[in-house]
Design a protein around this motif. Structure first.
Motif, short mmCIF file in Angstrom:
data_model
loop_
_atom_site.label_atom_id
_atom_site.label_comp_id
_atom_site.label_asym_id
_atom_site.label_seq_id
_atom_site.Cartn_x
_atom_site.Cartn_y
_atom_site.Cartn_z
N TRP A 127 -4.40 69.30 69.44
CA TRP A 127 -4.55 69.11 67.98
C TRP A 127 -5.42 67.89 67.73
O TRP A 127 -5.08 66.78 68.10
CB TRP A 127 -3.16 68.96 67.38
N ARG A 128 -6.55 68.11 67.07
CA ARG A 128 -7.46 67.01 66.69
C ARG A 128 -7.16 66.63 65.25
O ARG A 128 -7.34 67.44 64.34
CB ARG A 128 -8.92 67.46 66.84
N VAL A 129 -6.71 65.41 65.05
CA VAL A 129 -6.38 64.93 63.70
C VAL A 129 -7.53 64.02 63.24
O VAL A 129 -7.69 62.89 63.75
CB VAL A 129 -5.04 64.16 63.68
N LYS A 145 5.76 82.38 68.12
CA LYS A 145 4.74 81.77 67.28
C LYS A 145 5.22 80.38 66.85
O LYS A 145 6.31 80.24 66.27
CB LYS A 145 4.48 82.63 66.04
N LEU A 146 4.40 79.34 67.15
CA LEU A 146 4.79 77.96 66.90
C LEU A 146 3.75 77.24 66.04
O LEU A 146 2.61 77.68 65.92
CB LEU A 146 4.93 77.20 68.23
N MET A 147 4.20 76.12 65.45
CA MET A 147 3.29 75.27 64.68
C MET A 147 3.80 73.84 64.76
O MET A 147 5.01 73.59 64.63
CB MET A 147 3.22 75.71 63.22
N ALA A 148 2.91 72.88 65.00
CA ALA A 148 3.28 71.47 65.04
C ALA A 148 3.06 70.84 63.68
O ALA A 148 2.16 71.23 62.94
CB ALA A 148 2.46 70.74 66.10
N VAL A 196 9.46 71.91 75.19
CA VAL A 196 8.32 71.51 74.36
C VAL A 196 8.00 70.05 74.64
O VAL A 196 8.90 69.20 74.64
CB VAL A 196 8.63 71.71 72.86
N SER A 197 6.70 69.79 74.88
CA SER A 197 6.28 68.40 75.12
C SER A 197 5.17 68.03 74.15
O SER A 197 4.35 68.86 73.76
CB SER A 197 5.80 68.23 76.56
N PHE A 198 5.15 66.74 73.76
CA PHE A 198 4.11 66.17 72.90
C PHE A 198 3.40 65.06 73.67
O PHE A 198 4.07 64.19 74.24
CB PHE A 198 4.69 65.60 71.61
N LYS A 201 -1.48 66.69 72.10
CA LYS A 201 -1.34 67.96 72.79
C LYS A 201 0.12 68.41 72.71
O LYS A 201 1.03 67.64 73.00
CB LYS A 201 -1.77 67.85 74.25
N VAL A 202 0.30 69.68 72.30
CA VAL A 202 1.64 70.26 72.21
C VAL A 202 1.70 71.40 73.22
O VAL A 202 0.83 72.27 73.24
CB VAL A 202 1.92 70.81 70.79
N LYS A 203 2.72 71.38 74.08
CA LYS A 203 2.83 72.38 75.13
C LYS A 203 4.22 72.98 75.14
O LYS A 203 5.23 72.26 75.11
CB LYS A 203 2.53 71.73 76.48
#
Length: 388
Positions: free
Chosen positions: A236-238, A269-272, A310-312, A377-379
């Motif tokens: 994810w690019r913020v 289906k996921l969303m951060a 889930v990892s951030f 990064k979300v995994k």
């Protein structure tokens, strides 16, 4: 006087040789000796050439023009020959014909195949023998309407405009033909049809718009499926970090969301989501990050509750990757928590994650924010091993 001598015109061809006393008598008859022209033109001409001189070159000779048969003196004949009106001369337009000089002007104006003439329709000038080819394609040449309407002949280049806008006999389709209207008729009939069929045309347009909306929706779904992230990993690019942080501080519970992604092609289906100014325990001091489970297309075939780890990861954007110090937090879902159950049509307002993921003070260190941008990064992994 008894000496033997040659004629003084030996070099010109005279072979006479005799005593010197006889030389003068010989010269009185020598054909190589020059005597005055008998026409008194003042030229001295050898007797041998006198006849040719008198007939061809003597300026006082009398001769007739071979074209007009008039008699002229030799000194006026040359000037006459360059202007004799009866002399045949080639046409200056190079048409290949010879014409009497007196008829040249008339020929060039009215008869010459190479004369310039203006097209009677477009007024441009052409060589006469090419005019017929030009007329066959002249844009101003009048042609008959193919629909045999009452209009007089129309210039060739205006025919398309005539057929499209003026011809009363052309059969025209309704302008709503592509929408389904079957009408076809004359221009007048079309005008009446347009006035009387407004409601019909409106219904056709409404049906077409509805059909196109369905097509757009279908194409949008196909496009989304083609571009869908099904790797289980989201980088994810913020962007515009400073502006978004300022907005987060001025608006309570300001949340930004990532694009959705799937754990696999037919997975969850996921969303951060991200709270730049923190949420809950991290409000005002930390960056908070969460994961949400969204309703997916294959939920009825998946196992519930959701159990992926889930990892951030907050990336350090150091110029030397080997010296980067990334921040990683992960969790294994608690199967009793309701947000890991199969989601309803509307997901819960808050996902599961870390309200105190990283402090604002830490963000200012190293290269977590670089060029006003940060990367998270979300995994989602099906294993039960948490990353640290």
């Amino acid at each position: 006087m008894s000496s033997l001598v040659y004629c003084i015109h030996l070099k010109k061809g005279c072979k006479w040789m005799d005593e010197f006393r006889k030389l003068q008598g010989h010269l009185n008859t020598c054909k190589y000796d020059a005597i005055p022209c008998t026409n008194q033109c003042a030229a001295m001409i050898p007797r041998l050439l006198m006849e040719d001189h008198l007939f061809y070159t003597c300026p006082k000779r009398r001769t007739r023009c071979k074209f007009c048969n008039r008699e002229y003196s030799g000194d006026t004949l040359e000037g006459h020959m360059s202007s004799c009106q009866y002399e045949p001369v080639f046409c200056e337009n190079k048409c290949g014909l010879k014409i009497l000089r007196r008829f040249v002007t008339t020929h060039q104006l009215n008869e010459c195949a190479k004369r310039l003439v203006a097209c009677r329709y477009c007024q441009k000038e052409f060589v006469y023998d090419t005019l017929q080819n030009h007329t066959a394609k002249c844009p101003r040449y009048p042609v008959s309407c193919p629909n045999h309407c009452e209009s007089s002949k129309v210039p060739r280049e205006d025919m398309e405009v005539h057929l499209n806008d003026h011809c009363s006999s052309v059969a025209l389709y309704c302008v709503f033909r592509d929408m389904g209207c079957k009408f076809k008729g004359s221009r007048l009939a079309l005008e009446l049809h347009m006035e009387s069929s407004t409601n019909v045309h409106l219904d056709l347009m409404s049906g077409l718009v509805l059909k196109q909306q369905h097509q757009i929706t279908s194409l949008r779904n196909v496009f989304q499926n083609l571009t869908l992230n099904t790797s289980g990993i989201l980088l994810w690019r913020v962007n515009d970090y400073t502006q978004k942080m300022s907005e987060a501080k001025s608006r309570k519970s300001y949340e930004i969301s990532s694009s959705p992604f799937y754990t696999s092609q037919y997975g969850y289906k996921l969303m951060a989501t991200l709270f730049l100014n923190g949420n809950g325990a991290g409000e005002g001091s930390h960056l908070s990050v969460y994961i949400k489970i969204l309703p997916g297309e294959y939920d009825s075939l998946l196992s519930w509750p959701f159990s992926h780890t889930v990892s951030f990861t907050l990336h350090d954007q150091s110029a030397s990757p080997e010296n980067a110090y990334d921040i990683v937090e992960s969790f294994v879902p608690d199967p009793s928590w309701k947000n890991f159950q199969r989601p309803s049509k509307e997901p819960d307002s808050l996902g599961y994650g870390f309200p105190r993921f990283v402090s604002h003070e830490t963000l200012k260190k190293l290269n977590y924010v670089k060029d006003n941008t940060l990367f998270i990064k979300v995994k989602a992994n099906s294993s039960k091993i948490a990353e640290v």
